[in-house]
Design a protein around this motif. Structure first.
Motif, PDB file in Angstrom:
ATOM      1  N   ASP A 100       0.827  -1.200   0.000  1.00 14.75           N
ATOM      2  CA  ASP A 100       0.000   0.000   0.000  1.00 14.75           C
ATOM      3  C   ASP A 100       0.870   1.262   0.000  1.00 14.75           C
ATOM      4  N   GLU A 101       2.125   1.129   0.381  1.00 18.39           N
ATOM      5  CA  GLU A 101       3.061   2.248   0.316  1.00 18.39           C
ATOM      6  C   GLU A 101       4.211   1.936  -0.648  1.00 18.39           C
ATOM      7  N   ALA A 103       4.592   3.071  -3.602  1.00 17.47           N
ATOM      8  CA  ALA A 103       5.050   4.304  -4.250  1.00 17.47           C
ATOM      9  C   ALA A 103       6.049   5.049  -3.378  1.00 17.47           C
ATOM     10  N   LEU A 104       5.861   5.009  -2.068  1.00 13.90           N
ATOM     11  CA  LEU A 104       6.812   5.650  -1.161  1.00 13.90           C
ATOM     12  C   LEU A 104       8.182   4.975  -1.258  1.00 13.90           C
ATOM     13  N   ILE A 105       8.189   3.647  -1.319  1.00 14.73           N
ATOM     14  CA  ILE A 105       9.444   2.909  -1.448  1.00 14.73           C
ATOM     15  C   ILE A 105      10.092   3.191  -2.788  1.00 14.73           C
ATOM     16  N   LEU A 106       9.275   3.281  -3.844  1.00 13.59           N
ATOM     17  CA  LEU A 106       9.786   3.501  -5.191  1.00 13.59           C
ATOM     18  C   LEU A 106      10.409   4.886  -5.336  1.00 13.59           C
ATOM     19  N   HIS A 107       9.742   5.905  -4.814  1.00 10.55           N
ATOM     20  CA  HIS A 107      10.204   7.284  -4.988  1.00 10.55           C
ATOM     21  C   HIS A 107      11.020   7.796  -3.800  1.00 10.55           C
ATOM     22  N   ARG A 109      10.033   9.042  -1.101  1.00  8.80           N
ATOM     23  CA  ARG A 109       9.412  10.224  -0.510  1.00  8.80           C
ATOM     24  C   ARG A 109       7.906   9.987  -0.448  1.00  8.80           C
ATOM     25  N   ASP A 110       7.237  10.776   0.388  1.00  8.69           N
ATOM     26  CA  ASP A 110       5.814  10.570   0.620  1.00  8.69           C
ATOM     27  C   ASP A 110       5.000  11.121  -0.548  1.00  8.69           C
ATOM     28  N   VAL A 111       4.532  10.212  -1.395  1.00 11.18           N
ATOM     29  CA  VAL A 111       3.699  10.601  -2.542  1.00 11.18           C
ATOM     30  C   VAL A 111       2.340   9.913  -2.453  1.00 11.18           C
ATOM     31  N   TYR A 112       1.923   9.576  -1.231  1.00 16.68           N
ATOM     32  CA  TYR A 112       0.755   8.714  -1.020  1.00 16.68           C
ATOM     33  C   TYR A 112      -0.492   9.230  -1.717  1.00 16.68           C
ATOM     34  N   TRP A 113      -0.805  10.513  -1.566  1.00 15.57           N
ATOM     35  CA  TRP A 113      -2.036  11.050  -2.131  1.00 15.57           C
ATOM     36  C   TRP A 113      -1.813  11.801  -3.436  1.00 15.57           C
ATOM     37  N   THR A 114      -0.635  11.711  -3.997  1.00 14.08           N
ATOM     38  CA  THR A 114      -0.368  12.365  -5.275  1.00 14.08           C
ATOM     39  C   THR A 114      -0.663  11.408  -6.421  1.00 14.08           C
ATOM     40  N   GLU A 115      -0.535  11.923  -7.635  1.00  6.31           N
ATOM     41  CA  GLU A 115      -0.752  11.081  -8.815  1.00  6.31           C
ATOM     42  C   GLU A 115       0.207   9.899  -8.837  1.00  6.31           C
ATOM     43  N   GLY A 117       1.207   8.318  -6.373  1.00  4.97           N
ATOM     44  CA  GLY A 117       0.779   7.337  -5.383  1.00  4.97           C
ATOM     45  C   GLY A 117      -0.126   6.262  -5.942  1.00  4.97           C
ATOM     46  N   ARG A 118      -0.635   6.458  -7.161  1.00  2.00           N
ATOM     47  CA  ARG A 118      -1.461   5.421  -7.783  1.00  2.00           C
ATOM     48  C   ARG A 118      -0.675   4.133  -7.996  1.00  2.00           C
ATOM     49  N   ALA A 119       0.656   4.240  -8.051  1.00  4.07           N
ATOM     50  CA  ALA A 119       1.483   3.041  -8.249  1.00  4.07           C
ATOM     51  C   ALA A 119       1.261   2.032  -7.129  1.00  4.07           C
ATOM     52  N   SER A 120       0.984   2.522  -5.917  1.00  4.04           N
ATOM     53  CA  SER A 120       0.728   1.620  -4.795  1.00  4.04           C
ATOM     54  C   SER A 120      -0.537   0.801  -5.026  1.00  4.04           C
ATOM     55  N   VAL A 121      -1.601   1.461  -5.474  1.00  3.77           N
ATOM     56  CA  VAL A 121      -2.867   0.767  -5.721  1.00  3.77           C
ATOM     57  C   VAL A 121      -2.697  -0.229  -6.864  1.00  3.77           C
ATOM     58  N   ASP A 122      -1.968   0.164  -7.908  1.00  2.00           N
ATOM     59  CA  ASP A 122      -1.714  -0.759  -9.016  1.00  2.00           C
ATOM     60  C   ASP A 122      -0.952  -1.994  -8.533  1.00  2.00           C
ATOM     61  N   ALA A 123       0.051  -1.778  -7.666  1.00  2.00           N
ATOM     62  CA  ALA A 123       0.837  -2.904  -7.145  1.00  2.00           C
ATOM     63  C   ALA A 123      -0.037  -3.850  -6.340  1.00  2.00           C
ATOM     64  N   VAL A 124      -0.940  -3.294  -5.536  1.00  4.38           N
ATOM     65  CA  VAL A 124      -1.847  -4.128  -4.734  1.00  4.38           C
ATOM     66  C   VAL A 124      -2.783  -4.918  -5.638  1.00  4.38           C
ATOM     67  N   PHE A 125      -3.329  -4.268  -6.667  1.00  4.61           N
ATOM     68  CA  PHE A 125      -4.238  -4.963  -7.568  1.00  4.61           C
ATOM     69  C   PHE A 125      -3.522  -6.080  -8.324  1.00  4.61           C
TER      70      PHE A 125
END
Length: 274
Positions: A100-101, A103-107, A109-115, A117-125
């Motif tokens: 769920d985080e 995108a934070l690991i990838l970048h 930095r905290d990008v949770y609610w930014t565009e 941050g969609r990478a986290s949702v894609d990874a979960v799906f």
């Protein structure tokens, strides 16, 4: 239901995977509910954990759960009992918090609610799709032939190995062409990966950057197809994801008054118009 569970899950050795899957989905839904409540500043809900001003992200707890469940699973010898089910469930819950985080690991930095941050949702799906397919009994092409081949027969192993490598190559090409879902499906159903590998790449994919020069006929055709077919599907996917995960359009640290500028008309430089 009990008979189906015993025959379809326990007897087939899928109990650990079932526990992982259920805990993973549950963990993702719970953490997304929590962060959306925190984002909405619901008074009676939990708040961010910030001892001494340090924001401890839930990926930290996810790593701890994964270590606990992973080590526990290595210690359990009974692969059909409650202990292995609990260990797999703890591991799955931790994996949900970590991905769920993503995108934070990838970048970093905290990008949770930014565009981004969609990478986290894609990874979960993607993780849900893969574990769900495996739970139904599907296995990568060549898996059964390779695992059941006679170890003493080189030719018996060569055939499945070539099949697996060829199928993996088509899936890798599909992924390089920006076709994530067809690349994953191709691991299980070869024809999907082969068709995706042959067809044009997504315009902004690594393959397109390597192989499609600017202004080339292939890039023009790929862009036209992308706008006609892929973009509507992506918009539908985003709408579905936002129902579950919330909108990814604002920074968590958005300064006061800045939120009013989000979505405002902008000039050619991307700056808000007066």
């Amino acid at each position: 239901m009990a008979e189906w569970f015993a025959a379809g899950i326990v007897a087939t050795g899928r109990l650990p995977l079932f526990s992982f899957f259920v805990a993973f989905v549950t963990g993702f839904l719970l953490i997304r509910l929590s962060v959306r409540m925190i984002r909405a500043r619901v008074r009676w809900w939990f708040s961010d954990i910030t001892p001494g001003g340090l924001h401890i992200h839930h990926v930290v707890f996810g790593v701890a759960f994964m270590l606990l469940g992973g080590v526990g699973g290595l210690l359990v010898t009974d692969r059909e009992g409650w202990a292995i089910a609990v260990a797999a469930g703890v591991f799955g819950f931790g994996a949900a918090l970590v991905l769920d985080e993503f995108a934070l690991i990838l970048h970093l930095r905290d990008v949770y609610w930014t565009e981004q941050g969609r990478a986290s949702v894609d990874a979960v799906f993607v993780a849900i799709a893969l574990s769900g397919l495996l739970l139904t009994g599907l296995r990568p092409v060549g898996w059964t032939e390779f695992t059941e081949a006679d170890p003493s027969g080189a030719l018996a192993q060569a055939g499945p190995a070539v099949l697996v490598l060829a199928n993996a190559a088509s899936s890798v090409v599909s992924l390089a062409k920006g076709k994530i879902w067809t690349g994953i499906a191709g691991v299980f159903i070869p024809v999907i990966g082969i068709v995706a590998a042959i067809r044009l790449a997504v315009p902004d994919s690594p393959w397109a950057r390597w192989r499609y020069p600017e202004g080339s006929a292939k890039l023009i055709a790929a862009t036209r197809r992308d706008h006609r077919v892929r973009r509507p599907l992506i918009r539908a996917k985003i709408r579905f994801q936002e129902l579950i995960a919330g909108r990814h359009d604002l920074d968590q640290e958005c300064p006061a008054g800045a939120a009013a500028l989000v979505g405002a008309p902008r000039n050619a430089l991307g700056e808000p118009r007066a």
